[in-house]
Design an enzyme around this catalytic site. Sequence first.
Site: not given
Ligand code: B16
Ligand code: MG
Length: 218
Positions: A9, A11, A49, A117, A171
């Site tokens: 992962d 973020d 998102r 993300s 996480d």
């Molecule tokens: P974005 P991961 C996720 O990343 C985040 O944990 C989550 O909080 C966020 O809403 C999602 O990505 C979408 O992100 O707005 O940048 O497209 O933990 O899967 O790496």
């Molecule tokens: Mg994450």
Amino acid sequence: MDAQAVIFDLDGVLVHTDRFHYLAWKELSDEMGIRFDEEVNERLRGVSRMQSLEIILERYEGAPISMEEKEKLAEKKNSIYRQYLSGMTPKDVSDEVRDTLKKLRERGLLLAVGSSSKNAGFILEKTGLSGYFDAVSDGTMITRTKPDPEVFLIAAQLLHTPPEKCLVVEDADAGIEAGRAGGMLTAAYGAAKGNKNADYNLESFSGLLILTDAFNCR
Ligand code: B16
Ligand code: MG
């Protein structure tokens, strides 16, 4: 136990962009008079998102919001978030993370990113992390977000590795669920530590070196 690949992962595991998500959502919530705190924030980990916005709007007491307005709100949050991301540099990745990724590669393990993300490519570029990975599966490639296993199954496919030979490092509880649903091994790290459904719990990122020591790599 046997694994040939590790899917990370992004973020909250490789980088701490979770802090930037928090600040951007908080700014938007404050403007709209919505109470936003760490408790709500924890529910946003690994979630897309638009789904994150829906969770935040659960506390909104104003007039109904149209889909078009919701899209504008999500875009607004994203532009605040991107401002934080644009200030990122390779220094935002710890030596421990870099050193561990390097050693895992030297052991012959394949490495991938599996992130919800849509900004994953930008983050990997800003932090200089791209070169460590054999594949990247992210929010631009999926139709269903974690806890659906899609993002991890695409990563496994890109690595030409069967899911049961992949270890997912996450996480988010939603991410652990996604890894399990994909038939993969899972390691809970950071905010997910203590997750009882995970196969392993990581005290530290470099703990992966001890964990994968027992794996028979290709
Ligand atoms: P974005 P991961 C996720 O990343 C985040 O944990 C989550 O909080 C966020 O809403 C999602 O990505 C979408 O992100 O707005 O940048 O497209 O933990 O899967 O790496
Ligand atoms: Mg994450």
